[in-house]
Design a protein around this motif. Structure first.
Motif, PDB file in Angstrom:
ATOM      1  N   UNK A 110       0.884  -1.062   0.039  1.00  0.00           N
ATOM      2  CA  UNK A 110      -0.093   0.128  -0.195  1.00  0.00           C
ATOM      3  C   UNK A 110       0.842   1.233   0.035  1.00  0.00           C
ATOM      4  N   UNK A 111       0.433   2.405  -0.662  1.00  0.00           N
ATOM      5  CA  UNK A 111       1.167   3.712  -0.446  1.00  0.00           C
ATOM      6  C   UNK A 111       0.020   4.581  -0.178  1.00  0.00           C
ATOM      7  N   UNK A 112       0.550   5.423   0.809  1.00  0.00           N
ATOM      8  CA  UNK A 112      -0.471   6.221   1.427  1.00  0.00           C
ATOM      9  C   UNK A 112      -0.442   7.495   0.550  1.00  0.00           C
ATOM     10  N   UNK A 113      -1.591   8.399   0.677  1.00  0.00           N
ATOM     11  CA  UNK A 113      -1.641   9.524  -0.399  1.00  0.00           C
ATOM     12  C   UNK A 113      -2.455  10.700   0.520  1.00  0.00           C
ATOM     13  N   UNK A 114      -1.720  11.715   1.058  1.00  0.00           N
ATOM     14  CA  UNK A 114      -2.346  12.895   1.595  1.00  0.00           C
ATOM     15  C   UNK A 114      -2.351  14.060   0.589  1.00  0.00           C
ATOM     16  N   UNK A 115      -3.671  14.578   0.293  1.00  0.00           N
ATOM     17  CA  UNK A 115      -3.909  15.800  -0.369  1.00  0.00           C
ATOM     18  C   UNK A 115      -4.735  16.661   0.499  1.00  0.00           C
ATOM     19  N   UNK A 116      -4.942  18.111   0.227  1.00  0.00           N
ATOM     20  CA  UNK A 116      -5.599  19.055   1.060  1.00  0.00           C
ATOM     21  C   UNK A 116      -7.171  18.699   0.864  1.00  0.00           C
ATOM     22  N   UNK A 117      -7.601  18.486  -0.334  1.00  0.00           N
ATOM     23  CA  UNK A 117      -8.857  18.400  -0.869  1.00  0.00           C
ATOM     24  C   UNK A 117      -9.134  17.742  -2.192  1.00  0.00           C
ATOM     25  N   UNK A 159      -1.249  11.371   8.597  1.00  0.00           N
ATOM     26  CA  UNK A 159      -0.131  10.883   8.057  1.00  0.00           C
ATOM     27  C   UNK A 159       0.214   9.711   9.437  1.00  0.00           C
ATOM     28  N   UNK A 160      -0.018  10.325  10.787  1.00  0.00           N
ATOM     29  CA  UNK A 160       0.142   9.049  11.764  1.00  0.00           C
ATOM     30  C   UNK A 160      -0.659   7.900  11.541  1.00  0.00           C
ATOM     31  N   UNK A 161      -1.825   8.188  11.023  1.00  0.00           N
ATOM     32  CA  UNK A 161      -2.790   6.789  10.816  1.00  0.00           C
ATOM     33  C   UNK A 161      -2.069   6.077   9.887  1.00  0.00           C
ATOM     34  N   UNK A 162      -1.884   6.733   8.622  1.00  0.00           N
ATOM     35  CA  UNK A 162      -1.043   5.647   7.486  1.00  0.00           C
ATOM     36  C   UNK A 162       0.011   5.142   7.846  1.00  0.00           C
ATOM     37  N   UNK A 163       0.984   5.812   8.642  1.00  0.00           N
ATOM     38  CA  UNK A 163       2.236   5.062   9.187  1.00  0.00           C
ATOM     39  C   UNK A 163       1.732   4.066  10.363  1.00  0.00           C
ATOM     40  N   UNK A 164       0.636   3.909  11.051  1.00  0.00           N
ATOM     41  CA  UNK A 164       0.326   2.979  11.828  1.00  0.00           C
ATOM     42  C   UNK A 164      -0.222   1.888  10.898  1.00  0.00           C
ATOM     43  N   UNK A 177       1.938  23.383   4.520  1.00  0.00           N
ATOM     44  CA  UNK A 177       3.148  24.152   4.715  1.00  0.00           C
ATOM     45  C   UNK A 177       4.262  23.280   5.017  1.00  0.00           C
ATOM     46  N   UNK A 178       5.135  23.209   3.981  1.00  0.00           N
ATOM     47  CA  UNK A 178       6.095  21.940   3.876  1.00  0.00           C
ATOM     48  C   UNK A 178       7.403  22.255   4.756  1.00  0.00           C
ATOM     49  N   UNK A 179       7.475  23.499   5.251  1.00  0.00           N
ATOM     50  CA  UNK A 179       8.735  24.036   6.005  1.00  0.00           C
ATOM     51  C   UNK A 179       8.345  23.860   7.457  1.00  0.00           C
ATOM     52  N   UNK A 180       7.190  23.625   7.955  1.00  0.00           N
ATOM     53  CA  UNK A 180       6.860  23.411   9.267  1.00  0.00           C
ATOM     54  C   UNK A 180       5.852  22.457   9.565  1.00  0.00           C
ATOM     55  N   UNK A 181       5.884  21.443   8.451  1.00  0.00           N
ATOM     56  CA  UNK A 181       4.766  20.269   8.555  1.00  0.00           C
ATOM     57  C   UNK A 181       5.307  19.271   9.721  1.00  0.00           C
ATOM     58  N   UNK A 182       4.544  19.109  10.744  1.00  0.00           N
ATOM     59  CA  UNK A 182       4.713  17.983  11.972  1.00  0.00           C
ATOM     60  C   UNK A 182       4.794  16.552  11.237  1.00  0.00           C
ATOM     61  N   UNK A 183       3.845  16.375  10.293  1.00  0.00           N
ATOM     62  CA  UNK A 183       3.590  15.079   9.552  1.00  0.00           C
ATOM     63  C   UNK A 183       4.792  14.899   8.709  1.00  0.00           C
ATOM     64  N   UNK A 184       5.393  15.619   7.942  1.00  0.00           N
ATOM     65  CA  UNK A 184       6.676  15.362   7.186  1.00  0.00           C
ATOM     66  C   UNK A 184       7.904  14.894   8.406  1.00  0.00           C
ATOM     67  N   UNK A 185       8.094  15.683   9.278  1.00  0.00           N
ATOM     68  CA  UNK A 185       8.925  15.296  10.350  1.00  0.00           C
ATOM     69  C   UNK A 185       8.709  13.981  10.705  1.00  0.00           C
ATOM     70  N   UNK A 186       7.232  13.519  10.937  1.00  0.00           N
ATOM     71  CA  UNK A 186       7.305  11.979  11.442  1.00  0.00           C
ATOM     72  C   UNK A 186       7.764  11.203  10.303  1.00  0.00           C
ATOM     73  N   UNK A 187       7.481  11.489   9.156  1.00  0.00           N
ATOM     74  CA  UNK A 187       8.079  10.722   7.854  1.00  0.00           C
ATOM     75  C   UNK A 187       9.483  10.567   7.868  1.00  0.00           C
ATOM     76  N   UNK A 188      10.082  11.581   8.167  1.00  0.00           N
ATOM     77  CA  UNK A 188      11.660  11.679   8.069  1.00  0.00           C
ATOM     78  C   UNK A 188      12.313  10.817   9.051  1.00  0.00           C
TER      79      UNK A 188
END
Length: 354
Positions: A65-72, A112-117, A129-140
């Motif tokens: 599976x591959x997760x996909x997150x978009x705004x809308x 993003x947490x759910x998809x990781x789980x 906002x890519x520069x301060x996204x907590x979700x991207x930090x989790x992915x990294x």
């Protein structure tokens, strides 16, 4: 009473072989003669046996599976990204799991947490906002293969994006060539989209460089589906503007409808330029002038990048963001109205006669 589902042992008994042999055939791994393979597949088909993909994935530490997150998905651009990404994933034997953040930082992080789980093998995302996204930090921190879509490159993550500043400068050039001076930048959820903010910054700089007046920021927060009403109020308040650059085509088309409801003619009284290049802009009258991008190529490329990282293959080359857009002329762009006062102070007199 619920009927018992056939098991792998049932298949082995029907095919006249061992369970390990059935597993090798269904997994397509390990040796098995053509005759044995044919017997196993026939037995599985006769019994209506469905191989447990979850069990297989747990053994291989892959969920396919591959997760996909978009705004809308209300904006057709993201719908195109998702559709192309899903097709690319399916072709490689993966399923896409979709989540929408609704431009909300907390929902984005939660998704993003759910998809990781759920142990997705990789993820593609357009974040607020890519520069301060907590979700991207989790992915990294989890080391999950990931590719951004439409966001600028951050944290060393690959991205399939557009140079928003350069694209916005092209819009300013188009307005300037028609003789416009007083223009506005129209944005929905401006504070929740780094793409919109980058377009505004690039547009404001290009307006300044070309001798145009600084663009008026027309920021709007849609509430309870009253977008047209809010747009109408904004347009009435800023009638001195002769051109508007909308941060996306969806908003530009809504502005066109709101302007017509006020009795304004497009482009005789007001010129409009959008951003994205959605197909709907080509079938309205007049057709929409816009910055054209390729969201389907973005979605395909992002999934290809993630799949390559999963398999250890060479990643596809990401295109130069400055080469991933073009200006598409359209009937919504024309010269400013003849005799229109070229001064912001005209706002008071124009508003009083509206």
């Amino acid at each position: 009473m619920k009927p018992r589902l056939p098991t792998i042992k049932d298949v082995a008994d029907r095919a006249g072989c061992g369970i390990a042999t059935v597993s090798r055939v269904l997994n397509q791994k390990g040796p098995a003669s053509a005759d044995t393979r044919e017997k196993v597949l026939a037995a599985a088909n006769d019994l209506g046996f469905e191989f447990n993909a979850l069990g297989r994935s747990l053994q291989s530490s892959s969920t396919k599976t591959i997760g996909c997150v978009v705004p809308s998905l209300a904006n057709p651009v993201f719908a195109d990204v998702v559709q192309a990404a899903q097709q690319e994933a399916n072709a490689a034997g993966y399923q896409l799991i979709l989540a929408c953040s609704e431009y909300d930082d907390e929902l984005e992080t939660s998704a993003i947490r759910t998809l990781l789980a759920k142990r997705v093998d990789g993820l593609i995302a357009t974040v607020n906002s890519a520069e301060n996204s907590l979700g991207l930090g989790l992915l990294r921190s989890n080391g999950l293969p990931c590719s951004l879509v439409y966001n600028r490159k951050v944290m060393g993550l690959p991205t399939w994006a557009v140079d928003n500043g350069a694209a916005a400068a092209r819009v300013a050039q188009a307005f300037a060539c028609e003789g416009h001076r007083n223009t506005g930048f129209l944005a929905l959820r401006f504070n929740r989209s780094d793409r919109s903010r980058e377009r505004h910054q690039g547009y404001a700089k290009a307006c300044r460089d070309s001798g145009m007046a600084p663009p008026v920021l027309l920021e709007i927060e849609e509430q309870d589906g009253n977008l047209l009403e809010l747009l109408g109020a904004l347009l009435s308040e800023h009638r001195f503007l002769t051109g508007i650059f909308a941060s996306n085509d969806f908003l530009a088309l809504a502005a066109m409808k709101a302007a017509r409801d006020l009795g304004l003619r497009i482009p005789d009284d007001l010129s409009l330029i959008g951003f994205d290049g959605i197909s709907t802009g080509l079938i309205v009258d007049p057709n929409l002038a816009t910055i054209e991008t390729d969201p389907r190529a973005m979605g395909r490329g992002a999934v290809q990048t993630v799949l390559a990282e999963i398999s250890g293959d060479e990643k596809p080359a990401q295109p130069d963001p400055a080469q991933t857009f073009r200006f598409r002329p359209g009937g919504t762009l024309g010269p400013p109205p003849a005799g229109r006062m070229d001064d912001r102070e005209a706002a008071t007199s124009l508003s009083s006669t509206a």
